[in-house]
Design an enzyme around this catalytic site. Structure first.
Site, mmCIF file in Angstrom:
data_model
loop_
_atom_site.group_PDB
_atom_site.id
_atom_site.type_symbol
_atom_site.label_atom_id
_atom_site.label_comp_id
_atom_site.label_asym_id
_atom_site.label_seq_id
_atom_site.Cartn_x
_atom_site.Cartn_y
_atom_site.Cartn_z
ATOM 1 N N CYS B 87 0.842 -1.202 0.000
ATOM 2 C CA CYS B 87 0.000 0.000 0.000
ATOM 3 C C CYS B 87 0.880 1.256 0.000
ATOM 4 C CB CYS B 87 -0.969 -0.044 1.178
ATOM 5 S SG CYS B 87 -2.367 1.078 0.985
ATOM 6 N N HIS B 195 -3.460 -5.594 0.955
ATOM 7 C CA HIS B 195 -2.797 -5.846 2.241
ATOM 8 C C HIS B 195 -2.791 -7.328 2.602
ATOM 9 C CE1 HIS B 195 -2.402 -1.700 3.859
ATOM 10 N NE2 HIS B 195 -3.440 -1.442 3.074
ATOM 11 N N GLU B 197 -1.112 -8.728 4.846
ATOM 12 C CA GLU B 197 -0.961 -8.885 6.304
ATOM 13 C C GLU B 197 -2.302 -8.750 7.031
ATOM 14 O OE1 GLU B 197 -0.364 -6.191 4.658
ATOM 15 O OE2 GLU B 197 -0.797 -4.410 5.853
#
Lengths: 83, 221
Positions: B87, B195, B197
């Site tokens: 990002c 994302h 994660e």
């Protein structure tokens, strides 16, 4: 010495912000607007010794992203007392 | 796998990144502040996390890309250390010149925040080796400036060299050729807007992101 740097999107790069402004102008009833492109104006107050080449380096290194943007440098003519 | 997470003023995904790196590798990553001019020794991975570094001033990622720590990150990338930018991290890597192109305002001008299906285009990279080529995975996005643009020659080169790692499987933000993530020329730098994660355990609504980190562990040890 006042120097202005105009940063604008390169031709052909889609400008969603300019488009939104265009639509808003039309929404307000303004006719005859063919296109809107939005950019940035960065004003620098420089020591008289800072040369054109250095300002250009500032533009290339930071002020503009030359992948998508063009820049134009406008230097204010020195005034009598400031010269 | 010895990893570091870079922290800028305005980073907000650094903790999530650290949590998944510790879960997967069993080692706590080192958190490195942006003012540091050097990285810790013998790192295998540097993660540049999401967020709004420096308030997105000037352009997203522009200020962070010129911070002292990024000079060290560029140097580490040159030595072959794996670099993952997510990002805002992707924006920073393009601004730092580690990846080509630029991330512009989303085509619809809206902040896009939802889970999006991605297609894995290349499963031969260290970042994607636990996925199958052509596989569709679900990963969240949350960004305002994720519209990837580059000149046609650059885009052709990315396609030809298999450097498009992920593509949006459907319109997302106006990105050229639906590009969601790309790798650098040497293959050790990945930048992606989604994302991974944030999608690492069932409670997140899926765990497709976890395999990116597991693959990295497998590929770089």
């Amino acid at each position: 010495m006042k120097t202005r740097v105009y940063v604008t999107l390169k031709k052909g790069v889609l400008d969603p912000q300019g488009k939104a402004i265009h639509h808003a102008l039309e929404g307000l009833g303004f006719a005859g607007v063919n296109e809107v492109r939005a950019g940035k104006l960065i004003e620098l107050d420089l020591d008289p010794g800072v040369g054109e080449a250095e300002v250009e380096a500032m533009c290339r290194k930071l002020l503009a992203n030359i992948v998508i943007e063009n820049f134009r440098i406008e230097r204010e003519a020195p005034t009598e007392e400031g010269a | 796998m010895k990893s570091a997470v870079i922290v800028f003023p305005g980073s907000n995904c650094d903790r999530d990144m650290a949590v998944v790196l510790e879960q997967v590798s069993g080692r706590k990553p080192l958190m490195v502040w942006h003012r540091e001019a050097e990285l810790p020794d013998s790192l295998d991975l540097v993660a540049v996390p999401g967020g709004f570094s420096y308030g997105d001033y000037l352009r997203s990622g522009a200020m962070a890309a010129r911070s002292p720590v990024m000079r060290a990150v560029v140097e580490a990338a040159g030595r072959g250390v794996s670099i993952l930018g997510v990002c805002n991290g992707f924006q920073i890597l393009t601004e730092a010149g580690l990846l080509p192109g630029a991330l512009m305002r989303n085509a619809g001008l809206h902040f896009v925040c939802r889970d999006v299906p991605l297609r894995v285009e290349n499963s031969q990279t260290a970042f994607t080796c636990r996925y199958d080529a052509g596989e569709e995975i679900l990963i969240p996005v949350a960004h305002h400036d994720g519209n990837y643009q580059a000149d046609p020659d650059t885009l052709d080169r990315l396609e030809g060299e298999g450097r498009i790692a992920f593509r949006y499987a459907g319109a997302c933000n106006g990105s050229a050729r639906d590009i969601a993530g790309i790798v650098g020329e040497a293959g050790n730098v990945l930048g992606m807007m989604p994302h991974p994660e944030r999608m690492v355990e069932p409670a997140h609504g899926g765990a497709d992101g976890r395999r990116l980190f597991e693959g990295l562990l497998e590929a770089i040890g």
